[in-house]
Design a protein around this motif. Structure first.
Motif, mmCIF file in Angstrom:
data_model
loop_
_atom_site.group_PDB
_atom_site.id
_atom_site.type_symbol
_atom_site.label_atom_id
_atom_site.label_comp_id
_atom_site.label_asym_id
_atom_site.label_seq_id
_atom_site.Cartn_x
_atom_site.Cartn_y
_atom_site.Cartn_z
ATOM 1 N N ASN A 39 44.048 48.140 46.011
ATOM 2 C CA ASN A 39 44.285 48.659 47.360
ATOM 3 C C ASN A 39 44.701 47.559 48.327
ATOM 4 N N GLU A 92 29.499 46.423 45.186
ATOM 5 C CA GLU A 92 30.461 47.062 44.272
ATOM 6 C C GLU A 92 30.385 46.306 42.958
ATOM 7 N N HIS A 116 36.189 43.354 43.717
ATOM 8 C CA HIS A 116 36.976 43.527 44.944
ATOM 9 C C HIS A 116 37.980 44.667 44.736
ATOM 10 N N PRO A 117 38.293 45.424 45.784
ATOM 11 C CA PRO A 117 39.297 46.498 45.642
ATOM 12 C C PRO A 117 40.713 45.922 45.658
ATOM 13 N N ASN A 171 37.718 43.831 52.226
ATOM 14 C CA ASN A 171 38.310 45.147 52.466
ATOM 15 C C ASN A 171 39.729 45.033 53.025
#
Ligand SMILES: *Cc1c(COP(=O)(O)O)cnc(C)c1O
Length: 369
Positions: A143, A282, A139-140, A109
């Motif tokens: 962002n 996710e 994975h984000p 994150n």
């Protein structure tokens, strides 16, 4: 046998035919024209100013990226076998390294990455997977990359997109190096890696000029002239041009993105309707990963009796998960057969009686939602 592993993926007929033509020499006008076409298509796909093709599997480009772009310390995200590889590369080249580690089902994150950067000013590069294939985890990255650049635009962002390139649109605005491999969504044999570069990455590569075989400054100089420093993987590059032709014939890359997403969601819904559990918190679109501690290995071997080959897990998850590929141009009739075969396997193993519901849920999801 249907090959449904998340790499290698099956090579379609038109790609195989293009690659079956007589060998041409790599230092010819004829090959330069093919190389130029592959470069242009890749640059458009990635939305980056430069791209390099290397004769290696995907890990070669990971190593080249770290070696060329990390000067003082690498922060790597390790949530699986491929994330772990960044640390191994750093160690092999004596590049200082610190890791953020999670269980293989848990994505990184933004906050923890910023925290790590704030507490260690030596870090000048961050490396992460878009899809960590060990658990089918997304994975984000977009962002995280954006947050890194607003914290300090000089920190390099390296993203392994080996199971994301050609699968989904990737926003490369804040990414400096985007890595791909031939044997995943490009549906080609293994043996070629790809590395897309931002202008900032190009500047650093040219200034540092490190390595020999994987010297990206030398490659930049050559590939801008549509040639390569070493013998190019000519056959695979010819196949890559055939891939772009095939995608165009099938309605273009945006169509493929929509298809892949629908296929991925339909498979997930169908398997969940059978009572199976999706492993990652996710889920990436490239594959569906099922966690079943007691039965994953048996389901996988029973699937073979229905002509379906899916991948097991790696390391501690070897017998606990199985992974179904969604990369490439997969016909709907093959993907529905796979969920049918899973339902049939559960019946054979006396886990759940067959009633044909996986197929219904799949088709409802694909065509009606
Ligand atoms: C397949 C894969 C790689 C590359 O592995 P190679 O065997 O070197 O091609 C790297 N990262 C991810 C996420 C992958 O899925």
């Amino acid at each position: 046998m249907l090959l449904f592993t998340p790499g290698p993926t099956p090579v379609p007929e038109s790609l195989r035919q293009a690659m079956a033509l007589p060998t041409i020499h790599h230092r010819t006008k004829e090959f330069e024209a093919i190389f130029a076409k592959a470069r242009e298509e890749l640059k458009a796909l990635l939305g980056l100013p430069e791209v390099l093709m290397l004769a290696s599997s995907g890990s070669g480009a990971m190593e080249a990226g770290v070696l060329s772009l990390c000067k003082s310390k690498l922060l790597s995200i390790n949530c699986g076998k491929f994330g772990e590889r960044w640390g191994k590369i750093a160690k092999a080249h004596k590049i200082p390294n610190t890791e953020i580690t999670h269980q293989w089902d848990t994505p990184a994150n933004v906050d923890e990455v910023l925290e790590a950067l704030k507490s260690d000013s030596q870090i000048d590069a961050v490396a992460i997977q878009i899809c960590e294939s060990a658990g089918g985890l997304r994975h984000p990255v977009e962002n995280i990359a954006k947050a890194i650049k607003s914290f300090n635009p000089n920190i390099i962002v390296i993203a392994d997109a080996i199971t994301a390139m050609g699968v989904e649109p990737i926003d490369t605005t804040h990414i400096d190096a985007l890595i791909g491999g031939s044997q995943k969504a490009f549906m080609l044999p293994p043996g070629m890696s790809i590395i897309g570069l931002s202008q900032y990455a190009i500047d650093i590569i040219e200034e540092r000029n490190v390595g020999l075989y994987f010297n990206l400054a030398t490659e930049l100089k050559n590939q801008r002239k549509n040639t390569t420093a070493w013998t190019a993987p000519t056959t695979i590059i010819i196949g890559l041009v055939a891939f772009f032709d095939l995608v165009a014939k099938n309605g273009g890359i945006q169509n493929l993105y929509v298809h892949t997403k629908k296929l991925s969601i339909a498979t997930q819904s169908a398997l969940e309707s059978l009572g199976l559990r999706i492993y990652p918190k996710e889920k990436a679109l490239a594959m569906t990963t099922i966690y079943d501690e007691a039965n994953a290995a048996n389901i996988r071997s029973t699937l073979k009796t229905f002509d379906v080959n899916v991948a097991a897990g790696q390391d501690h998850l070897k017998e606990k998960i199985f992974r179904i590929n969604h990369m490439g141009i997969i016909p709907i009739y093959e993907a529905t057969w796979v969920v049918n075969a899973v339902e049939l396997s559960l019946d054979v193993l006396h886990i759940r009686a067959f009633d044909g519901s996986a197929n219904k849920v799949f088709l409802d999801s694909y065509y009606k939602s």
